[in-house]
Scaffold this motif. Structure first.
Motif, PDB file in Angstrom:
ATOM      1  N   TRP A  20      -2.725 -11.919  -1.813  1.00  0.00           N
ATOM      2  CA  TRP A  20      -3.674 -12.713  -1.184  1.00  0.00           C
ATOM      3  C   TRP A  20      -4.197 -14.141  -1.893  1.00  0.00           C
ATOM      4  O   TRP A  20      -4.391 -13.887  -3.235  1.00  0.00           O
ATOM      5  CB  TRP A  20      -5.220 -12.083  -1.044  1.00  0.00           C
ATOM      6  CG  TRP A  20      -4.819 -10.973   0.029  1.00  0.00           C
ATOM      7  CD1 TRP A  20      -4.347  -9.560  -0.221  1.00  0.00           C
ATOM      8  CD2 TRP A  20      -4.956 -10.984   1.558  1.00  0.00           C
ATOM      9  NE1 TRP A  20      -4.438  -8.967   1.157  1.00  0.00           N
ATOM     10  CE2 TRP A  20      -4.829  -9.761   2.003  1.00  0.00           C
ATOM     11  CE3 TRP A  20      -5.429 -12.034   2.382  1.00  0.00           C
ATOM     12  CZ2 TRP A  20      -4.773  -9.509   3.555  1.00  0.00           C
ATOM     13  CZ3 TRP A  20      -5.488 -11.627   3.489  1.00  0.00           C
ATOM     14  CH2 TRP A  20      -5.058 -10.503   4.139  1.00  0.00           C
ATOM     15  N   ARG A  38     -16.626  -8.444  -2.425  1.00  0.00           N
ATOM     16  CA  ARG A  38     -16.698  -7.744  -1.354  1.00  0.00           C
ATOM     17  C   ARG A  38     -15.584  -7.942  -0.430  1.00  0.00           C
ATOM     18  O   ARG A  38     -14.828  -7.294   0.019  1.00  0.00           O
ATOM     19  CB  ARG A  38     -17.978  -7.784  -0.407  1.00  0.00           C
ATOM     20  CG  ARG A  38     -19.229  -6.969  -1.308  1.00  0.00           C
ATOM     21  CD  ARG A  38     -20.283  -6.618  -0.240  1.00  0.00           C
ATOM     22  NE  ARG A  38     -20.913  -7.917   0.403  1.00  0.00           N
ATOM     23  CZ  ARG A  38     -21.733  -8.697  -0.157  1.00  0.00           C
ATOM     24  NH1 ARG A  38     -22.170  -8.356  -1.249  1.00  0.00           N
ATOM     25  NH2 ARG A  38     -22.253  -9.733   0.481  1.00  0.00           N
ATOM     26  N   ASP A  41     -12.322  -7.197  -2.291  1.00  0.00           N
ATOM     27  CA  ASP A  41     -12.310  -5.635  -2.386  1.00  0.00           C
ATOM     28  C   ASP A  41     -11.695  -5.123  -1.001  1.00  0.00           C
ATOM     29  O   ASP A  41     -10.987  -4.127  -1.158  1.00  0.00           O
ATOM     30  CB  ASP A  41     -13.556  -4.967  -2.737  1.00  0.00           C
ATOM     31  CG  ASP A  41     -13.844  -5.176  -4.302  1.00  0.00           C
ATOM     32  OD1 ASP A  41     -12.975  -5.564  -5.006  1.00  0.00           O
ATOM     33  OD2 ASP A  41     -15.023  -4.819  -4.473  1.00  0.00           O
ATOM     34  N   GLY A  42     -12.156  -5.782   0.028  1.00  0.00           N
ATOM     35  CA  GLY A  42     -11.762  -5.397   1.393  1.00  0.00           C
ATOM     36  C   GLY A  42     -10.271  -5.688   1.583  1.00  0.00           C
ATOM     37  O   GLY A  42      -9.604  -4.918   2.349  1.00  0.00           O
ATOM     38  N   VAL A  44      -7.750  -6.347  -0.859  1.00  0.00           N
ATOM     39  CA  VAL A  44      -6.666  -6.078  -1.541  1.00  0.00           C
ATOM     40  C   VAL A  44      -6.546  -4.640  -1.720  1.00  0.00           C
ATOM     41  O   VAL A  44      -6.139  -4.003  -2.973  1.00  0.00           O
ATOM     42  CB  VAL A  44      -7.016  -6.759  -3.149  1.00  0.00           C
ATOM     43  CG1 VAL A  44      -6.797  -8.279  -2.946  1.00  0.00           C
ATOM     44  CG2 VAL A  44      -8.073  -6.426  -3.786  1.00  0.00           C
ATOM     45  N   SER A  45      -6.863  -3.697  -0.925  1.00  0.00           N
ATOM     46  CA  SER A  45      -6.763  -2.278  -0.941  1.00  0.00           C
ATOM     47  C   SER A  45      -5.330  -1.749  -0.854  1.00  0.00           C
ATOM     48  O   SER A  45      -5.204  -0.566  -1.612  1.00  0.00           O
ATOM     49  CB  SER A  45      -7.678  -1.537   0.240  1.00  0.00           C
ATOM     50  OG  SER A  45      -7.201  -2.036   1.258  1.00  0.00           O
ATOM     51  N   ALA A  46      -4.278  -2.498  -0.501  1.00  0.00           N
ATOM     52  CA  ALA A  46      -2.963  -1.986  -0.799  1.00  0.00           C
ATOM     53  C   ALA A  46      -2.581  -2.145  -2.123  1.00  0.00           C
ATOM     54  O   ALA A  46      -2.854  -2.959  -3.020  1.00  0.00           O
ATOM     55  CB  ALA A  46      -2.162  -3.169  -0.068  1.00  0.00           C
ATOM     56  N   ASP A  47      -1.999  -0.909  -2.153  1.00  0.00           N
ATOM     57  CA  ASP A  47      -1.244  -0.849  -3.627  1.00  0.00           C
ATOM     58  C   ASP A  47      -0.282  -1.762  -4.206  1.00  0.00           C
ATOM     59  O   ASP A  47      -0.223  -2.021  -5.384  1.00  0.00           O
ATOM     60  CB  ASP A  47      -0.361   0.383  -3.728  1.00  0.00           C
ATOM     61  CG  ASP A  47      -1.266   1.768  -3.588  1.00  0.00           C
ATOM     62  OD1 ASP A  47      -2.460   1.468  -4.058  1.00  0.00           O
ATOM     63  OD2 ASP A  47      -0.833   2.869  -3.164  1.00  0.00           O
ATOM     64  N   ARG A  75      -6.763  -4.281 -12.282  1.00  0.00           N
ATOM     65  CA  ARG A  75      -6.417  -3.463 -11.026  1.00  0.00           C
ATOM     66  C   ARG A  75      -5.447  -3.952 -10.400  1.00  0.00           C
ATOM     67  O   ARG A  75      -4.517  -3.123  -9.720  1.00  0.00           O
ATOM     68  CB  ARG A  75      -7.627  -3.476 -10.076  1.00  0.00           C
ATOM     69  CG  ARG A  75      -8.914  -2.838 -10.270  1.00  0.00           C
ATOM     70  CD  ARG A  75     -10.250  -3.234  -9.277  1.00  0.00           C
ATOM     71  NE  ARG A  75      -9.529  -2.928  -7.865  1.00  0.00           N
ATOM     72  CZ  ARG A  75     -10.084  -3.860  -6.891  1.00  0.00           C
ATOM     73  NH1 ARG A  75     -11.314  -4.507  -7.207  1.00  0.00           N
ATOM     74  NH2 ARG A  75     -10.011  -4.028  -5.842  1.00  0.00           N
TER      75      ARG A  75
END
Length: 115
Positions: A20, A38, A41-42, A44-47, A75
């Motif tokens: 991203w 926020r 965080d929304g 980049v939730s994919a591993d 992270r």
């Protein structure tokens, strides 16, 4: 494929491969940075996600930006592309420049995160 997501503090958010790319506005701090946090965080939730932060337009920032970059870098793969003098100074003076990689251009930043 490029996906765009609206974010009032970031002129652009798009997907480049597994990364991203977020373009920060001129003053990412306080509520403006909270909205960016926020949003990131929304998305980049994919591993397997990585993040490139285009910080070339940042003219005013504080330690909260460095703290956020450092936390995100723990992270997932992260690189700051074309950091403005303001961001370079913050990274250098805080010591975060050793743990938060930066690159002079977008292509180099994408290479850094493995795209």
């Amino acid at each position: 494929m490029t996906a765009m997501t609206a974010c009032s503090t970031a002129p652009g958010i798009r997907r480049r491969g597994r990364a991203w790319v977020i373009t920060l506005g001129d003053a990412p701090r306080g509520q403006a940075l909270d909205r960016v946090v926020r949003t990131v965080d929304g998305i980049v939730s994919a591993d397997d996600a990585a993040l490139v932060v285009d910080a070339g337009a940042v003219t005013s920032a504080d330690d909260s930006l460095v703290e956020w970059l450092t936390a995100v870098g723990r992270r997932l793969p992260l690189c700051v592309a074309a950091p403005s003098p303001t961001v370079r100074t913050l990274l250098r003076s805080s010591g975060a420049g050793r743990s938060v990689p930066s690159a002079s251009c977008m292509g180099e930043a994408l290479d850094t995160v493995g795209i």
